[in-house]
Design a protein around this motif. Sequence first.
Motif, PDB file in Angstrom:
ATOM      1  N   ASN A 123     -40.354 -69.225 -55.377  1.00  0.00           N
ATOM      2  CA  ASN A 123     -40.929 -68.824 -54.331  1.00  0.00           C
ATOM      3  C   ASN A 123     -40.959 -67.382 -54.074  1.00  0.00           C
ATOM      4  O   ASN A 123     -39.842 -66.721 -54.201  1.00  0.00           O
ATOM      5  N   LEU A 124     -42.132 -66.524 -53.741  1.00  0.00           N
ATOM      6  CA  LEU A 124     -42.322 -65.372 -53.918  1.00  0.00           C
ATOM      7  C   LEU A 124     -41.395 -64.927 -52.950  1.00  0.00           C
ATOM      8  O   LEU A 124     -40.675 -63.670 -52.985  1.00  0.00           O
ATOM      9  N   LEU A 125     -41.216 -65.030 -51.599  1.00  0.00           N
ATOM     10  CA  LEU A 125     -40.661 -64.528 -50.422  1.00  0.00           C
ATOM     11  C   LEU A 125     -38.970 -64.629 -50.820  1.00  0.00           C
ATOM     12  O   LEU A 125     -38.294 -63.506 -50.447  1.00  0.00           O
ATOM     13  N   ARG A 126     -38.597 -65.689 -51.490  1.00  0.00           N
ATOM     14  CA  ARG A 126     -37.107 -65.844 -52.071  1.00  0.00           C
ATOM     15  C   ARG A 126     -36.637 -64.540 -52.915  1.00  0.00           C
ATOM     16  O   ARG A 126     -35.654 -64.366 -52.950  1.00  0.00           O
ATOM     17  N   SER A 127     -37.692 -64.493 -53.765  1.00  0.00           N
ATOM     18  CA  SER A 127     -37.439 -63.472 -54.789  1.00  0.00           C
ATOM     19  C   SER A 127     -37.579 -61.931 -54.470  1.00  0.00           C
ATOM     20  O   SER A 127     -36.960 -60.929 -55.304  1.00  0.00           O
ATOM     21  N   LEU A 128     -38.027 -61.597 -53.307  1.00  0.00           N
ATOM     22  CA  LEU A 128     -38.077 -60.118 -53.029  1.00  0.00           C
ATOM     23  C   LEU A 128     -36.858 -59.695 -52.606  1.00  0.00           C
ATOM     24  O   LEU A 128     -35.858 -60.435 -51.969  1.00  0.00           O
ATOM     25  N   PRO A 129     -36.642 -58.442 -52.799  1.00  0.00           N
ATOM     26  CA  PRO A 129     -35.445 -57.509 -52.379  1.00  0.00           C
ATOM     27  C   PRO A 129     -35.192 -57.598 -50.890  1.00  0.00           C
ATOM     28  O   PRO A 129     -36.349 -57.745 -50.203  1.00  0.00           O
ATOM     29  N   PRO A 130     -34.108 -57.272 -50.446  1.00  0.00           N
ATOM     30  CA  PRO A 130     -34.203 -57.382 -48.943  1.00  0.00           C
ATOM     31  C   PRO A 130     -35.170 -56.198 -48.200  1.00  0.00           C
ATOM     32  O   PRO A 130     -35.418 -55.358 -48.838  1.00  0.00           O
ATOM     33  N   GLY A 131     -35.526 -56.561 -47.111  1.00  0.00           N
ATOM     34  CA  GLY A 131     -36.399 -55.511 -46.244  1.00  0.00           C
ATOM     35  C   GLY A 131     -37.317 -56.206 -45.246  1.00  0.00           C
ATOM     36  O   GLY A 131     -37.152 -57.636 -45.268  1.00  0.00           O
ATOM     37  N   ARG A 132     -38.036 -55.589 -44.354  1.00  0.00           N
ATOM     38  CA  ARG A 132     -38.832 -56.150 -43.490  1.00  0.00           C
ATOM     39  C   ARG A 132     -39.896 -56.822 -44.159  1.00  0.00           C
ATOM     40  O   ARG A 132     -40.412 -56.285 -45.159  1.00  0.00           O
ATOM     41  N   ARG A 133     -40.405 -58.310 -43.616  1.00  0.00           N
ATOM     42  CA  ARG A 133     -41.513 -58.850 -44.226  1.00  0.00           C
ATOM     43  C   ARG A 133     -42.621 -59.013 -43.145  1.00  0.00           C
ATOM     44  O   ARG A 133     -42.346 -59.353 -42.099  1.00  0.00           O
ATOM     45  N   VAL A 134     -43.692 -58.753 -43.591  1.00  0.00           N
ATOM     46  CA  VAL A 134     -45.074 -59.173 -42.710  1.00  0.00           C
ATOM     47  C   VAL A 134     -45.685 -60.135 -43.716  1.00  0.00           C
ATOM     48  O   VAL A 134     -46.289 -59.855 -44.777  1.00  0.00           O
ATOM     49  N   ILE A 135     -46.179 -61.362 -42.883  1.00  0.00           N
ATOM     50  CA  ILE A 135     -47.059 -61.983 -43.572  1.00  0.00           C
ATOM     51  C   ILE A 135     -48.460 -62.008 -42.928  1.00  0.00           C
ATOM     52  O   ILE A 135     -48.534 -61.693 -41.663  1.00  0.00           O
ATOM     53  N   SER A 180     -40.147 -72.407 -41.203  1.00  0.00           N
ATOM     54  CA  SER A 180     -38.644 -72.199 -41.731  1.00  0.00           C
ATOM     55  C   SER A 180     -38.287 -71.391 -42.891  1.00  0.00           C
ATOM     56  O   SER A 180     -37.471 -70.684 -42.790  1.00  0.00           O
ATOM     57  N   LEU A 181     -39.148 -71.280 -43.756  1.00  0.00           N
ATOM     58  CA  LEU A 181     -38.935 -70.409 -44.844  1.00  0.00           C
ATOM     59  C   LEU A 181     -39.231 -68.815 -44.451  1.00  0.00           C
ATOM     60  O   LEU A 181     -38.621 -68.059 -44.703  1.00  0.00           O
ATOM     61  N   CYS A 182     -40.136 -68.698 -43.368  1.00  0.00           N
ATOM     62  CA  CYS A 182     -40.188 -67.390 -42.796  1.00  0.00           C
ATOM     63  C   CYS A 182     -38.911 -66.705 -42.181  1.00  0.00           C
ATOM     64  O   CYS A 182     -38.526 -65.676 -42.504  1.00  0.00           O
ATOM     65  N   VAL A 183     -38.299 -67.731 -41.528  1.00  0.00           N
ATOM     66  CA  VAL A 183     -37.051 -67.359 -40.944  1.00  0.00           C
ATOM     67  C   VAL A 183     -35.896 -67.206 -41.812  1.00  0.00           C
ATOM     68  O   VAL A 183     -35.236 -66.266 -41.895  1.00  0.00           O
ATOM     69  N   GLU A 184     -35.838 -68.106 -42.933  1.00  0.00           N
ATOM     70  CA  GLU A 184     -34.735 -68.050 -43.959  1.00  0.00           C
ATOM     71  C   GLU A 184     -35.104 -66.725 -44.640  1.00  0.00           C
ATOM     72  O   GLU A 184     -33.990 -65.982 -45.260  1.00  0.00           O
ATOM     73  N   THR A 185     -36.328 -66.041 -45.111  1.00  0.00           N
ATOM     74  CA  THR A 185     -36.391 -64.990 -45.829  1.00  0.00           C
ATOM     75  C   THR A 185     -36.669 -63.684 -44.989  1.00  0.00           C
ATOM     76  O   THR A 185     -36.875 -62.504 -45.912  1.00  0.00           O
ATOM     77  N   GLY A 186     -36.331 -63.582 -43.605  1.00  0.00           N
ATOM     78  CA  GLY A 186     -36.455 -62.360 -42.885  1.00  0.00           C
ATOM     79  C   GLY A 186     -37.663 -61.856 -42.639  1.00  0.00           C
ATOM     80  O   GLY A 186     -37.975 -60.732 -42.507  1.00  0.00           O
TER      81      GLY A 186
END
Length: 122
Positions: A1-13, A41-47
């Motif tokens: 999953n792309l969201l899980r593979s990104l480095p830490p940081g703020r995410r905007v969907i 749930s995925l969005c919460v998990e991945t920040g």
Amino acid sequence: NLLRSLPPGRRVIVTHYPLFLSSGKPESRWRKMRDWKEMRSLCVETGVSLWLHGHRHHSYLLPAGEGIPFPCVCVGSSTQVNRWSYHDYRFDAEVLTVQRRSFDPLTGEFVDRELMTVKLPR
């Protein structure tokens, strides 16, 4: 999953469909995303800290709250006759400022409308 593979940081969907309506509830079962609970749930998990979307024809900002882990912003319609609008987004640390601009048929120009601010979760 792309969201899980990104480095830490703020995410905007950014999506076409909303996660929540302006009431804070999901859309009716005929129109809502079928996997909205899993996506939330995925969005919460991945920040994820912000959900931007269209689909609805009126603009709204839904702040984070009970059952809503991050703000959701609907831009409204950019193509519906006499409802043409767009948003100008400004990020300043943990604060998002949204300036809604809509077309004024009397002047033939886009003009500033609502100014909304919301604190983004970490």
